[in-house]
Design an enzyme around this catalytic site. Structure first.
Site, mmCIF file in Angstrom:
data_model
loop_
_atom_site.group_PDB
_atom_site.id
_atom_site.type_symbol
_atom_site.label_atom_id
_atom_site.label_comp_id
_atom_site.label_asym_id
_atom_site.label_seq_id
_atom_site.Cartn_x
_atom_site.Cartn_y
_atom_site.Cartn_z
ATOM 1 N N SER A 183 -10.396 0.294 6.955
ATOM 2 C CA SER A 183 -9.756 0.268 5.638
ATOM 3 C C SER A 183 -9.051 -1.005 5.223
ATOM 4 O O SER A 183 -8.574 -1.076 4.095
ATOM 5 C CB SER A 183 -8.767 1.436 5.531
ATOM 6 O OG SER A 183 -9.500 2.645 5.523
ATOM 7 N N LYS A 200 0.864 -1.197 0.000
ATOM 8 C CA LYS A 200 0.000 0.000 0.000
ATOM 9 C C LYS A 200 0.894 1.240 0.000
ATOM 10 O O LYS A 200 1.908 1.294 0.723
ATOM 11 C CB LYS A 200 -0.895 -0.017 1.240
ATOM 12 C CG LYS A 200 -1.918 1.121 1.298
ATOM 13 C CD LYS A 200 -2.883 0.936 2.476
ATOM 14 C CE LYS A 200 -3.941 2.039 2.470
ATOM 15 N NZ LYS A 200 -4.936 1.887 3.550
ATOM 16 N N SER A 236 -9.925 2.336 2.602
ATOM 17 C CA SER A 236 -9.002 3.034 1.743
ATOM 18 C C SER A 236 -8.030 2.096 1.009
ATOM 19 O O SER A 236 -7.378 2.521 0.047
ATOM 20 C CB SER A 236 -8.195 4.054 2.535
ATOM 21 O OG SER A 236 -7.417 3.414 3.500
#
Lengths: 95, 495
Positions: free
Chosen positions: B185, B80, B161
């Site tokens: 998330s 990420k 997210s």
């Protein structure tokens, strides 16, 4: 709580984000909507309730006060948008 | 190995395949590099690092041959884009960091490299981790590899997210991915894309080198195909870190070797506030979960968490407040975007205006307001006290039961052009996940079935602090009952 456009402009100043007039108006509506929804927290009786939490119960860890890092000026300046003399360069602050 | 395509292996299967010399790390990595090239329409990757990945793969093959394999040796992962990766652009999907190249490595990613893992690239996210749809990335929307049966032309949301991480793993563009969870998330994208996602106890993973959103809530965790994979990833990601003062000073258990399917004798609580108002399909899913748990020897108990409805508003005071403080560092002076100004203040204001997207701006504004003079007590301190009451709810309930079983999200993934337009409606996506972050507890989401659109549904297990092993073991039992991966295989055959 309902913010006026002046309130929103003040918050934008505090947050150092420039917003044009039209954006201030949109932001005002959005923020007021969110704050209105958040206001339900006022229904909760929090008399005598600490803001103590598990995290705060943990002692902040300490270490010996000795230098174990440093002298990495190049790494620190590697991403600088503007630099000079081994320092970050910014518009003049002091008159 | 029954799977013909290397990219369809799970992390654990690939690890086994490498150990049995069925293929090399280089072959495995090349398979993923090829898949990434062919699936750019998903927009999962912000930065692809194929040369680095192949270099790492060659080194892994050498170590594998020498019998010196690390726990994740030769296994290609997606990272990420809020984990600082030394020398590799790290953007947090924001324009304000579009050119930021970290000069150090985050602790979590360093832990992965120390065990021989391979980096395929950095994957997209909602900007600064603020979102539940991955529609706020500066680099454009991430698209879920999943499609509705009846409307296959629609682009669907992978959740957020960690939308890029989810799309990459679900789309077979990486064996697993690192993600992060502040209000859901990891777990919500897991739910939307049929993956396993675990958010560990606050402090289990180091936050050093993670671009911060809300420091009292942020936690690192993996997104994987299976519970076994999640256990392996978490074991490597987690560590005590003296450079993170909130890092728990404990030994990390070998979650993967201690993993066994186990629900026997456990008391599972079903919080009634999480069931009230639940849609039919999701309710049926929770009931399936209840039957599975009972079939595995658990007992079911109704419990109550009365503070549940105040969790989201409390979260939307506390997290923007902390974000307004954390994002104050982005000022155009030391790194990232700079937009010139006649004065220093103008430099800040112009840079931040240009650099931050609308959702980030909104949250910084809310955060600044609730912390400002005259409002601090009424908003921020109030929310912190409500947070204590939420924690007390869980403490009380965990005296009666061992784990909680809940839905992960209100429903399955929505289409990108049908996403909630009102900010508050979008926030309601996190209704079942946010409580867990506020209470510093661990939570795991596992895929349980498909809805009538053919999209994944998910169940969540929540445990007391540091109950990751029990959570993983219970999740494994439910995963076996759900048989989700066979459901998906059948879907593929039918397609």
């Amino acid at each position: 709580m309902s913010l006026t456009r002046e309130n929103v402009a003040k918050v934008a100043k505090l947050a150092r984000i420039r917003l044009e007039d039209a954006e201030l108006d949109v932001m005002k509506v959005e923020i007021n909507g969110i704050l209105n929804w958040i206001d339900q927290l006022q229904q909760v009786n929090t008399d005598g309730v600490d803001i103590f939490s598990e995290q705060q119960a943990q002692q902040l860890p300490e270490r010996a006060d000795v230098v174990d890092d440093g002298n990495i000026v190049d790494a620190i300046l590697a991403n600088a948008p503007e630099k000079a003399h081994g320092m970050f360069a910014v518009p003049k602050v002091v008159e | 190995m029954t799977k013909t395509n290397l990219t369809e292996l799970t992390l654990t299967e690939a690890k086994g395949g490498l150990a049995r010399k069925e293929f090399s790390a280089v072959e495995l990595t090349q398979a993923f590099i090829g898949a990434i090239e062919q699936n750019r329409h998903l927009n999962a990757y912000v930065t692809e690092t194929p040369e680095l990945a192949l270099e790492q793969a060659k080194a892994s093959d050498t170590r594998l041959a020498a019998g010196k394999a690390g726990k994740l040796e030769g296994l290609p992962l997606a990272i990420k884009d809020l984990y600082c990766t030394k020398g590799i652009k790290t953007t947090a999907s924001s324009k304000i960091l579009h050119n930021f190249v970290p000069q150090y490595e985050s602790t979590v990613t360093q832990n992965l490299w120390n065990e021989g893992a391979i980096m395929l690239g950095k994957v997209a996210m909602d900007e600064f981790a603020m979102g539940s749809s991955n529609t706020t990335s500066y680099y454009g929307n991430v698209i879920s590899p999943w499609k509705e049966k009846a409307r296959p032309e629609k682009d669907l949301c992978p959740g957020g997210s960690s939308g890029g991480s989810a799309a990459a793993v679900a789309g077979h563009l990486a064996l697993a991915a690192t993600a992060s969870d502040t209000g859901g998330s990891i777990r919500q994208p897991a739910a939307f894309t049929g993956l396993v996602g675990i958010k560990p106890t606050y402090g289990l993973c180091s936050r050093r080198g993670m671009v911060a959103y809300a420091s009292s809530l942020d936690q690192a965790g993996p997104l994987t195909h299976t519970v076994q994979d999640a256990a392996l990833m978490l074991e490597v990601m987690a560590s005590h870190d003296p450079l993170d003062s909130t890092s728990l000073n404990i030994e990390i258990p070998n979650f993967s070797s201690l993993l066994k399917s186990d629900l026997k004798g456990l008391k599972i609580g079903i919080p009634k506030e999480y069931i009230d108002g639940l849609g039919e399909e999701m309710l049926a899913e929770v009931n399936k979960g209840i039957e599975w748990a009972k079939s595995q020897g658990a007992t079911i108990h109704e419990v109550s968490l009365p503070m549940t409805k105040y969790a989201l508003p409390a979260y939307y005071v506390i997290s923007p407040a902390e974000a307004s403080s954390n994002l104050a560092r982005y000022d155009g002076v030391r790194y990232g975007l700079r937009v010139e100004g006649a004065t220093l203040d103008e430099l800040y204001e112009n840079t931040r205006r240009e650099g931050f997207g609308t959702e980030v701006r909104r949250r910084i504004m809310i955060g600044t307001y609730v912390l400002s003079a005259g409002y601090y007590d009424a908003y921020y301190l109030k929310a912190q006290r409500v947070r204590t009451l939420i924690q007390r709810d869980f403490e009380r309930v965990f005296k009666e039961v061992d784990l909680l079983l809940t839905p992960t999200t209100p429903g399955s993934a929505f289409a990108l052009d049908e996403k909630p337009s009102d900010p508050v409606h979008m926030y309601l996506q996190d209704i079942y996940t946010v409580t867990v972050n506020l209470a510093d507890l661990p939570g795991i989401a596992i895929p349980s079935g498909l809805d009538q659109k053919g999209l994944p549904l998910s169940l969540q297990l929540i445990g007391p602090r540091l109950s990751e092993q029990r959570l993983l073991n219970a999740a494994l039992a439910l995963e076996e009952c759900a048989g989700f991966s066979s459901l998906v295989k059948d879907l593929r055959k039918a397609a």
